[in-house]
Design a protein around this motif. Structure first.
Motif, PDB file in Angstrom:
ATOM      1  N   TYR A   1      33.292  55.302 -47.123  1.00 29.10           N
ATOM      2  CA  TYR A   1      33.809  56.520 -47.736  1.00 29.10           C
ATOM      3  C   TYR A   1      35.015  56.187 -48.602  1.00 29.10           C
ATOM      4  O   TYR A   1      35.718  55.204 -48.360  1.00 29.10           O
ATOM      5  N   LEU A   2      35.251  57.040 -49.582  1.00 26.84           N
ATOM      6  CA  LEU A   2      36.422  56.890 -50.419  1.00 26.84           C
ATOM      7  C   LEU A   2      37.042  58.267 -50.602  1.00 26.84           C
ATOM      8  O   LEU A   2      36.467  59.114 -51.295  1.00 26.84           O
ATOM      9  N   GLN A   3      38.179  58.477 -49.975  1.00 26.56           N
ATOM     10  CA  GLN A   3      38.927  59.708 -50.143  1.00 26.56           C
ATOM     11  C   GLN A   3      39.872  59.514 -51.315  1.00 26.56           C
ATOM     12  O   GLN A   3      40.704  58.606 -51.295  1.00 26.56           O
ATOM     13  N   MET A   4      39.719  60.363 -52.320  1.00 24.61           N
ATOM     14  CA  MET A   4      40.533  60.234 -53.528  1.00 24.61           C
ATOM     15  C   MET A   4      41.387  61.481 -53.687  1.00 24.61           C
ATOM     16  O   MET A   4      40.855  62.599 -53.805  1.00 24.61           O
ATOM     17  N   ASN A   5      42.682  61.281 -53.667  1.00 25.25           N
ATOM     18  CA  ASN A   5      43.640  62.383 -53.809  1.00 25.25           C
ATOM     19  C   ASN A   5      44.448  62.201 -55.089  1.00 25.25           C
ATOM     20  O   ASN A   5      44.467  61.118 -55.682  1.00 25.25           O
ATOM     21  N   SER A   6      45.113  63.259 -55.494  1.00 22.96           N
ATOM     22  CA  SER A   6      45.969  63.228 -56.688  1.00 22.96           C
ATOM     23  C   SER A   6      45.223  62.623 -57.869  1.00 22.96           C
ATOM     24  O   SER A   6      45.744  61.753 -58.576  1.00 22.96           O
ATOM     25  N   LEU A   7      44.028  63.093 -58.087  1.00 17.25           N
ATOM     26  CA  LEU A   7      43.187  62.526 -59.145  1.00 17.25           C
ATOM     27  C   LEU A   7      43.767  62.785 -60.517  1.00 17.25           C
ATOM     28  O   LEU A   7      44.394  63.820 -60.774  1.00 17.25           O
ATOM     29  N   LYS A   8      43.529  61.816 -61.396  1.00 14.12           N
ATOM     30  CA  LYS A   8      44.025  61.862 -62.768  1.00 14.12           C
ATOM     31  C   LYS A   8      42.829  61.795 -63.722  1.00 14.12           C
ATOM     32  O   LYS A   8      41.775  61.247 -63.359  1.00 14.12           O
ATOM     33  N   PRO A   9      42.998  62.273 -64.948  1.00 11.09           N
ATOM     34  CA  PRO A   9      41.893  62.170 -65.914  1.00 11.09           C
ATOM     35  C   PRO A   9      41.409  60.727 -66.103  1.00 11.09           C
ATOM     36  O   PRO A   9      40.212  60.503 -66.304  1.00 11.09           O
ATOM     37  N   GLU A  10      42.291  59.778 -65.992  1.00 10.10           N
ATOM     38  CA  GLU A  10      41.896  58.374 -66.152  1.00 10.10           C
ATOM     39  C   GLU A  10      41.070  57.843 -64.984  1.00 10.10           C
ATOM     40  O   GLU A  10      40.571  56.715 -65.033  1.00 10.10           O
ATOM     41  N   ASP A  11      40.924  58.628 -63.932  1.00  7.29           N
ATOM     42  CA  ASP A  11      40.035  58.256 -62.826  1.00  7.29           C
ATOM     43  C   ASP A  11      38.574  58.616 -63.132  1.00  7.29           C
ATOM     44  O   ASP A  11      37.676  58.288 -62.347  1.00  7.29           O
ATOM     45  N   THR A  12      38.353  59.268 -64.234  1.00 11.67           N
ATOM     46  CA  THR A  12      36.991  59.644 -64.625  1.00 11.67           C
ATOM     47  C   THR A  12      36.129  58.410 -64.819  1.00 11.67           C
ATOM     48  O   THR A  12      36.552  57.432 -65.426  1.00 11.67           O
ATOM     49  N   GLY A  13      34.915  58.478 -64.288  1.00 12.25           N
ATOM     50  CA  GLY A  13      33.971  57.376 -64.450  1.00 12.25           C
ATOM     51  C   GLY A  13      32.848  57.485 -63.440  1.00 12.25           C
ATOM     52  O   GLY A  13      32.782  58.445 -62.661  1.00 12.25           O
ATOM     53  N   VAL A  14      32.000  56.493 -63.472  1.00 10.52           N
ATOM     54  CA  VAL A  14      30.930  56.402 -62.479  1.00 10.52           C
ATOM     55  C   VAL A  14      31.409  55.469 -61.373  1.00 10.52           C
ATOM     56  O   VAL A  14      31.858  54.354 -61.650  1.00 10.52           O
ATOM     57  N   TYR A  15      31.299  55.935 -60.162  1.00 10.42           N
ATOM     58  CA  TYR A  15      31.751  55.170 -59.000  1.00 10.42           C
ATOM     59  C   TYR A  15      30.532  54.597 -58.280  1.00 10.42           C
ATOM     60  O   TYR A  15      29.604  55.333 -57.935  1.00 10.42           O
ATOM     61  N   TYR A  16      30.590  53.294 -58.070  1.00  8.20           N
ATOM     62  CA  TYR A  16      29.474  52.571 -57.473  1.00  8.20           C
ATOM     63  C   TYR A  16      29.876  51.989 -56.123  1.00  8.20           C
ATOM     64  O   TYR A  16      30.919  51.338 -56.001  1.00  8.20           O
ATOM     65  N   CYS A  17      29.017  52.186 -55.172  1.00  5.54           N
ATOM     66  CA  CYS A  17      29.175  51.561 -53.868  1.00  5.54           C
ATOM     67  C   CYS A  17      28.553  50.167 -53.925  1.00  5.54           C
ATOM     68  O   CYS A  17      27.540  49.956 -54.619  1.00  5.54           O
ATOM     69  N   PHE A  18      29.139  49.213 -53.204  1.00  4.44           N
ATOM     70  CA  PHE A  18      28.537  47.883 -53.159  1.00  4.44           C
ATOM     71  C   PHE A  18      28.577  47.317 -51.741  1.00  4.44           C
ATOM     72  O   PHE A  18      29.437  47.646 -50.925  1.00  4.44           O
ATOM     73  N   TYR A  19      27.624  46.438 -51.504  1.00  9.21           N
ATOM     74  CA  TYR A  19      27.570  45.623 -50.289  1.00  9.21           C
ATOM     75  C   TYR A  19      26.921  44.309 -50.690  1.00  9.21           C
ATOM     76  O   TYR A  19      25.780  44.293 -51.164  1.00  9.21           O
ATOM     77  N   LEU A  20      27.640  43.228 -50.544  1.00 10.94           N
ATOM     78  CA  LEU A  20      27.191  41.915 -51.034  1.00 10.94           C
ATOM     79  C   LEU A  20      26.796  42.084 -52.506  1.00 10.94           C
ATOM     80  O   LEU A  20      27.589  42.524 -53.304  1.00 10.94           O
ATOM     81  N   ASN A  21      25.578  41.734 -52.858  1.00  8.07           N
ATOM     82  CA  ASN A  21      25.153  41.877 -54.250  1.00  8.07           C
ATOM     83  C   ASN A  21      24.278  43.108 -54.457  1.00  8.07           C
ATOM     84  O   ASN A  21      23.542  43.192 -55.442  1.00  8.07           O
ATOM     85  N   TYR A  22      24.375  44.049 -53.538  1.00  6.10           N
ATOM     86  CA  TYR A  22      23.627  45.292 -53.667  1.00  6.10           C
ATOM     87  C   TYR A  22      24.545  46.373 -54.213  1.00  6.10           C
ATOM     88  O   TYR A  22      25.726  46.431 -53.882  1.00  6.10           O
TER      89      TYR A  22
END
Length: 111
Positions: A79-100
Protein backbone atom coordinates in the motif's frame (compact mmCIF):
# COMPACT_ATOMS: atom_id res chain seq x y z
CA UNK A 1 4.27 -16.16 -12.69
CA UNK A 2 3.34 -13.11 -10.65
CA UNK A 3 0.57 -10.66 -11.40
CA UNK A 4 0.19 -7.28 -9.75
CA UNK A 5 -3.02 -5.29 -9.76
CA UNK A 6 -3.09 -1.70 -8.54
CA UNK A 7 -6.08 0.29 -7.40
CA UNK A 8 -6.87 3.49 -5.59
CA UNK A 9 -5.77 6.14 -8.03
CA UNK A 10 -7.96 9.06 -8.95
CA UNK A 11 -8.37 12.80 -9.06
CA UNK A 12 -7.71 14.80 -5.93
CA UNK A 13 -7.15 18.43 -5.10
CA UNK A 14 -3.77 19.66 -3.93
CA UNK A 15 -3.37 18.97 -0.24
CA UNK A 16 -5.57 15.91 -0.42
CA UNK A 17 -4.81 12.25 0.14
CA UNK A 18 -5.01 8.98 -1.73
CA UNK A 19 -4.25 5.41 -0.76
CA UNK A 20 -2.95 3.11 -3.44
CA UNK A 21 -3.18 -0.64 -3.14
CA UNK A 22 -1.39 -3.40 -5.02
CA UNK A 23 -2.48 -7.01 -4.77
CA UNK A 24 -0.17 -9.74 -5.96
CA UNK A 25 -1.03 -13.21 -7.13
CA UNK A 26 1.39 -16.03 -7.68
CA UNK A 27 4.55 -16.90 -5.82
CA UNK A 28 5.68 -14.03 -3.59
CA UNK A 29 8.64 -14.29 -1.25
CA UNK A 30 8.00 -11.89 1.56
CA UNK A 31 11.70 -11.16 2.03
CA UNK A 32 11.87 -9.55 -1.39
CA UNK A 33 11.07 -5.93 -1.91
CA UNK A 34 7.76 -4.64 -3.14
CA UNK A 35 7.14 -1.03 -3.91
CA UNK A 36 6.07 1.76 -6.16
CA UNK A 37 7.43 3.72 -9.07
CA UNK A 38 5.74 6.60 -10.82
CA UNK A 39 5.94 8.20 -14.23
CA UNK A 40 4.84 11.73 -14.95
CA UNK A 41 3.97 12.81 -18.51
CA UNK A 42 7.13 13.30 -20.52
CA UNK A 43 9.38 12.12 -17.71
CA UNK A 44 11.23 8.95 -16.84
CA UNK A 45 9.85 6.45 -14.40
CA UNK A 46 11.17 7.12 -10.88
CA UNK A 47 11.20 5.21 -7.64
CA UNK A 48 8.73 6.34 -5.00
CA UNK A 49 9.27 3.85 -2.20
CA UNK A 50 9.86 0.20 -1.45
CA UNK A 51 9.51 -2.09 1.53
CA UNK A 52 11.16 -5.40 2.26
CA UNK A 53 9.77 -8.32 4.19
CA UNK A 54 11.04 -7.28 7.62
CA UNK A 55 9.36 -3.92 7.27
CA UNK A 56 12.35 -1.80 6.39
CA UNK A 57 11.46 0.97 3.99
CA UNK A 58 13.15 3.32 1.60
CA UNK A 59 11.66 6.52 0.20
CA UNK A 60 12.54 8.94 -2.53
CA UNK A 61 13.32 12.37 -1.18
CA UNK A 62 10.09 13.84 -2.53
CA UNK A 63 8.07 11.15 -0.74
CA UNK A 64 9.61 11.43 2.70
CA UNK A 65 7.24 12.87 5.27
CA UNK A 66 4.25 12.75 2.94
CA UNK A 67 3.98 9.15 1.73
CA UNK A 68 3.90 5.97 3.78
CA UNK A 69 4.43 2.52 2.34
CA UNK A 70 3.16 -0.56 4.11
CA UNK A 71 2.80 -4.22 3.36
CA UNK A 72 0.61 -7.17 4.30
CA UNK A 73 2.54 -10.35 3.60
CA UNK A 74 -0.46 -12.57 4.30
CA UNK A 75 -2.53 -10.73 1.70
CA UNK A 76 0.49 -10.36 -0.60
CA UNK A 77 -0.30 -6.68 -0.86
CA UNK A 78 1.54 -3.40 -0.67
CA UNK A 79 0.00 0.00 0.00
CA UNK A 80 1.00 3.60 -0.48
CA UNK A 81 -0.66 6.25 1.64
CA UNK A 82 -0.09 9.62 0.02
CA UNK A 83 -0.84 12.78 1.97
CA UNK A 84 -0.36 16.47 1.23
CA UNK A 85 -0.46 15.74 -2.47
CA UNK A 86 0.94 18.27 -4.91
CA UNK A 87 0.25 18.80 -8.62
CA UNK A 88 3.75 17.51 -9.34
CA UNK A 89 2.73 14.15 -7.86
CA UNK A 90 0.53 13.63 -10.91
CA UNK A 91 1.43 10.55 -12.91
CA UNK A 92 0.91 6.86 -13.33
CA UNK A 93 1.90 4.86 -10.28
CA UNK A 94 3.22 1.36 -10.82
CA UNK A 95 3.56 -1.41 -8.31
CA UNK A 96 6.60 -3.67 -8.65
CA UNK A 97 7.93 -6.94 -7.29
CA UNK A 98 11.28 -8.15 -8.63
CA UNK A 99 10.95 -7.65 -12.39
CA UNK A 100 7.17 -7.78 -12.37
CA UNK A 101 5.05 -4.68 -12.86
CA UNK A 102 1.42 -3.82 -12.49
CA UNK A 103 -0.54 -2.02 -15.18
CA UNK A 104 -0.41 1.26 -13.31
CA UNK A 105 -2.98 3.50 -11.71
CA UNK A 106 -3.44 7.15 -12.62
CA UNK A 107 -3.05 9.81 -9.95
CA UNK A 108 -4.04 13.33 -10.86
CA UNK A 109 -3.61 16.20 -8.44
CA UNK A 110 -5.33 19.44 -9.40
CA UNK A 111 -4.35 22.94 -8.27
Amino acid sequence: QVQLVESGGGLVQAGGSLRLSCAASGSIISANAMGWYRQAPGKQRELVAFIIGDGRTNYALFAKGRFTISRDNVKKSVYLQMNSLKPEDTGVYYCFYLNYWGQGTQVTVSE
